[in-house]
Design a protein around this motif. Structure first.
Motif, PDB file in Angstrom:
ATOM      1  N   VAL A 209       0.916  -1.349   0.210  1.00  0.00           N
ATOM      2  CA  VAL A 209      -0.053  -0.159   0.196  1.00  0.00           C
ATOM      3  C   VAL A 209       1.060   1.167  -0.012  1.00  0.00           C
ATOM      4  CG1 VAL A 209      -1.773   1.354   1.320  1.00  0.00           C
ATOM      5  CG2 VAL A 209      -1.963  -1.228   1.043  1.00  0.00           C
ATOM      6  N   GLY A 210       0.466   2.027  -0.729  1.00  0.00           N
ATOM      7  CA  GLY A 210       1.106   3.601  -0.725  1.00  0.00           C
ATOM      8  C   GLY A 210       0.296   4.662  -0.389  1.00  0.00           C
ATOM      9  N   VAL A 211       0.645   5.820  -0.249  1.00  0.00           N
ATOM     10  CA  VAL A 211       0.023   6.942   0.002  1.00  0.00           C
ATOM     11  C   VAL A 211       0.550   8.189  -0.980  1.00  0.00           C
ATOM     12  CG1 VAL A 211      -0.876   8.764   1.537  1.00  0.00           C
ATOM     13  CG2 VAL A 211      -0.664   6.570   2.415  1.00  0.00           C
ATOM     14  N   ALA A 212      -0.172   8.780  -1.825  1.00  0.00           N
ATOM     15  CA  ALA A 212       0.366   9.723  -2.437  1.00  0.00           C
ATOM     16  C   ALA A 212      -0.328  11.064  -2.452  1.00  0.00           C
ATOM     17  CB  ALA A 212       0.556   9.398  -4.112  1.00  0.00           C
ATOM     18  N   ILE A 213       0.449  12.227  -2.971  1.00  0.00           N
ATOM     19  CA  ILE A 213      -0.102  13.587  -2.872  1.00  0.00           C
ATOM     20  C   ILE A 213       0.113  14.110  -4.317  1.00  0.00           C
ATOM     21  CG2 ILE A 213      -0.413  13.702  -0.325  1.00  0.00           C
ATOM     22  CD1 ILE A 213       1.946  15.874  -0.464  1.00  0.00           C
ATOM     23  N   GLY A 214      -0.830  15.021  -4.511  1.00  0.00           N
ATOM     24  CA  GLY A 214      -0.602  15.903  -5.919  1.00  0.00           C
ATOM     25  C   GLY A 214      -1.065  17.157  -5.783  1.00  0.00           C
ATOM     26  N   ILE A 215      -0.217  18.002  -6.215  1.00  0.00           N
ATOM     27  CA  ILE A 215      -0.741  19.451  -6.175  1.00  0.00           C
ATOM     28  C   ILE A 215      -0.100  20.073  -7.507  1.00  0.00           C
ATOM     29  CG2 ILE A 215      -0.205  21.920  -5.199  1.00  0.00           C
ATOM     30  CD1 ILE A 215       0.390  20.222  -2.473  1.00  0.00           C
ATOM     31  N   GLY A 216      -1.202  20.905  -8.203  1.00  0.00           N
ATOM     32  CA  GLY A 216      -0.759  21.412  -9.261  1.00  0.00           C
ATOM     33  C   GLY A 216      -1.805  22.705  -9.717  1.00  0.00           C
ATOM     34  N   GLY A 217      -1.368  23.168 -10.959  1.00  0.00           N
ATOM     35  CA  GLY A 217      -2.127  24.115 -11.490  1.00  0.00           C
ATOM     36  C   GLY A 217      -1.384  25.163 -12.606  1.00  0.00           C
ATOM     37  N   LYS A 218      -2.073  26.186 -12.828  1.00  0.00           N
ATOM     38  CA  LYS A 218      -1.419  27.270 -13.740  1.00  0.00           C
ATOM     39  C   LYS A 218      -1.668  28.376 -13.122  1.00  0.00           C
ATOM     40  CE  LYS A 218      -2.787  24.688 -17.883  1.00  0.00           C
ATOM     41  NZ  LYS A 218      -3.579  24.738 -19.401  1.00  0.00           N
ATOM     42  N   ALA A 219      -0.445  29.408 -13.412  1.00  0.00           N
ATOM     43  CA  ALA A 219      -0.677  30.686 -12.890  1.00  0.00           C
ATOM     44  C   ALA A 219      -0.206  31.654 -14.074  1.00  0.00           C
ATOM     45  CB  ALA A 219       0.598  31.163 -11.695  1.00  0.00           C
ATOM     46  N   GLY A 220      -0.868  32.104 -15.041  1.00  0.00           N
ATOM     47  CA  GLY A 220      -0.499  32.898 -16.130  1.00  0.00           C
ATOM     48  C   GLY A 220       0.060  31.795 -17.403  1.00  0.00           C
ATOM     49  N   VAL A 221       1.293  32.136 -17.697  1.00  0.00           N
ATOM     50  CA  VAL A 221       1.897  31.441 -18.782  1.00  0.00           C
ATOM     51  C   VAL A 221       2.667  30.204 -17.937  1.00  0.00           C
ATOM     52  CG1 VAL A 221       2.226  33.184 -20.357  1.00  0.00           C
ATOM     53  CG2 VAL A 221       4.205  32.764 -18.749  1.00  0.00           C
ATOM     54  N   PHE A 222       2.762  30.077 -16.690  1.00  0.00           N
ATOM     55  CA  PHE A 222       3.371  28.853 -15.777  1.00  0.00           C
ATOM     56  C   PHE A 222       2.561  27.782 -15.484  1.00  0.00           C
ATOM     57  CE2 PHE A 222       5.549  32.804 -15.138  1.00  0.00           C
ATOM     58  CZ  PHE A 222       7.023  32.569 -15.112  1.00  0.00           C
ATOM     59  N   GLY A 223       3.009  26.631 -15.781  1.00  0.00           N
ATOM     60  CA  GLY A 223       2.063  25.511 -15.199  1.00  0.00           C
ATOM     61  C   GLY A 223       3.283  24.644 -14.523  1.00  0.00           C
ATOM     62  N   TYR A 224       2.446  24.088 -13.278  1.00  0.00           N
ATOM     63  CA  TYR A 224       3.473  23.523 -12.273  1.00  0.00           C
ATOM     64  C   TYR A 224       2.608  22.271 -11.636  1.00  0.00           C
ATOM     65  CZ  TYR A 224       0.250  25.835  -8.802  1.00  0.00           C
ATOM     66  OH  TYR A 224      -0.813  26.225  -8.191  1.00  0.00           O
ATOM     67  N   GLN A 225       3.426  21.261 -11.200  1.00  0.00           N
ATOM     68  CA  GLN A 225       2.995  20.013 -10.469  1.00  0.00           C
ATOM     69  C   GLN A 225       3.992  19.413  -9.540  1.00  0.00           C
ATOM     70  OE1 GLN A 225       3.075  16.002 -11.897  1.00  0.00           O
ATOM     71  NE2 GLN A 225       0.647  16.153 -12.050  1.00  0.00           N
ATOM     72  N   VAL A 226       3.393  19.488  -8.189  1.00  0.00           N
ATOM     73  CA  VAL A 226       4.337  18.606  -7.400  1.00  0.00           C
ATOM     74  C   VAL A 226       3.510  17.188  -6.829  1.00  0.00           C
ATOM     75  CG1 VAL A 226       5.434  18.713  -4.994  1.00  0.00           C
ATOM     76  CG2 VAL A 226       5.182  20.921  -6.655  1.00  0.00           C
TER      77      VAL A 226
END
Length: 353
Positions: A209-226
């Protein structure tokens, strides 16, 4: 002929005509009574377009559920020295292999007091040849109010847009349950994943079993994900950050990943950095050069190889031939400190619908 006889003859003719008409009417009435009358046809319910969830949806007749059918047909030729990975094979002695894939996706949506209720089924068949075929359930899940449960791909399946980066798990399809909050340009979520098909340092396959988290989105011309994940059986975890920014005629993508030890979320190296620049040459042509560097590449005795680093460069070309028909070609070169360098790639034709 006397008048009296003429009148009698006329009266007899009239009587015959009236009698004949009466007889015909009786026969017609009798036949009409015995005739089979066809039932009125049932009204036909035509398929109605459902535009509440985007294009391609239609109402399932007799219900308020909207259904969309989509998919693709893919023909691909893989090239790699003595390590061909096809649709239904995992290794071979040839340096090339042709594979074909057919995929169908059924997406059902209906409105509820908690928001849209979504159900997805993805069926996939891979054919290495006429006799070597594998049919599988690629995804199947239920989604409502941010909660998703079933068989689906994790955030670790995401990557940069080219075909060079190696910053995800080898197995990203799990039986999982997750909650994901979504706003216009932001999402955050947590999932609990069954990792039975993942990496096992001891060579066993427990019910991991594993536990994962994800955070992401856009800010203008920038896109990101952790993205981060912790593998409970291997007692190791990994974290990855990715970002994109539109620059000039293309998009620059950068990524970095760190793993505390080999685990189901990341096991290629202890750490790695990757970069690419996806050039939008024309409306139909995209060219993506890319590179990646691995620190402590590979696994020795259950841990990362401290004496081995590696680097990788590649080029991916995407071309839209016509609407819904695409071509993709990629070539990659991997050079580790220990072991042989490897050149690999593929050519793909894909018809989407």
């Amino acid at each position: 002929m006397p008048n009296r006889q003429k009148i009698g003859l006329i009266m007899n003719i009239k009587m015959i005509l009236v009698s004949s008409a009466a007889a015909l009417a009786a026969i017609s009435s009798s036949q009409a009574a015995d005739a089979i009358v066809a039932a009125e046809p049932e009204p036909v319910e035509y398929v109605r377009v459902c535009d509440a969830y985007g294009s391609g949806y239609f109402y399932i007749p007799g219900t308020e559920t909207c259904l969309k059918i989509s998919g693709y047909i893919r023909f691909q030729v893989n090239a790699s020295p003595n390590a061909v990975t096809g649709g239904a094979s995992t290794s071979g002695t040839s340096d090339w292999d042709a594979v074909t894939r057919g995929q169908l996706q059924f997406t059902a949506k209906s409105d509820t007091e908690y928001g849209p209720l979504t159900g997805v089924i993805v069926l996939q068949t891979n054919a290495d040849n006429a006799s070597g075929q594998i049919a599988k359930l690629d995804s199947a899940y239920i989604d409502i109010a941010g909660i998703r449960a079933g068989l689906f791909y994790s955030w670790w399946d995401d990557g940069l847009s080219g075909e060079t980066d190696d910053i995800g798990s080898k197995v990203t399809l799990h039986n999982s349950i997750r909650y994901q909050y979504e706003a216009d340009n932001f999402y955050a979520g947590i999932s609990v994943d069954e990792l039975e098909d993942g990496y096992y340092s001891a060579g066993e396959q427990p019910n991991n079993v594993g536990v994962a988290i994800g955070i992401g989105g856009k800010a203008g011309v920038f896109g990101y994900q952790v993205t981060a994940g912790y593998d409970t059986d291997n007692e190791e975890g990994a974290v990855r950050a990715m970002g994109t920014v539109a620059i000039g005629p293309g998009t620059l993508g950068l990524a970095a990943v760190y793993s505390s030890g080999p685990n189901s979320y990341y096991q290629a190296a202890e750490w790695a950095i990757a970069g690419e620049y996806a050039i939008k040459a024309t409306d139909k042509l995209k060219i993506t050069p890319a590179a990646q560097y691995y620190g402590n590449y590979g696994i020795v005795a259950g841990d990362f190889n401290d004496n081995n680093d590696a680097w990788k460069v590649g080029l991916t070309v995407d071309y839209q031939i016509v609407d819904n028909l695409y071509a993709k070609a990629t070539v990659n070169y991997l050079d580790p400190d220990i072991g042989n360098d490897v050149t690999s790639g593929f050519f793909r034709l894909q018809r989407a619908f």
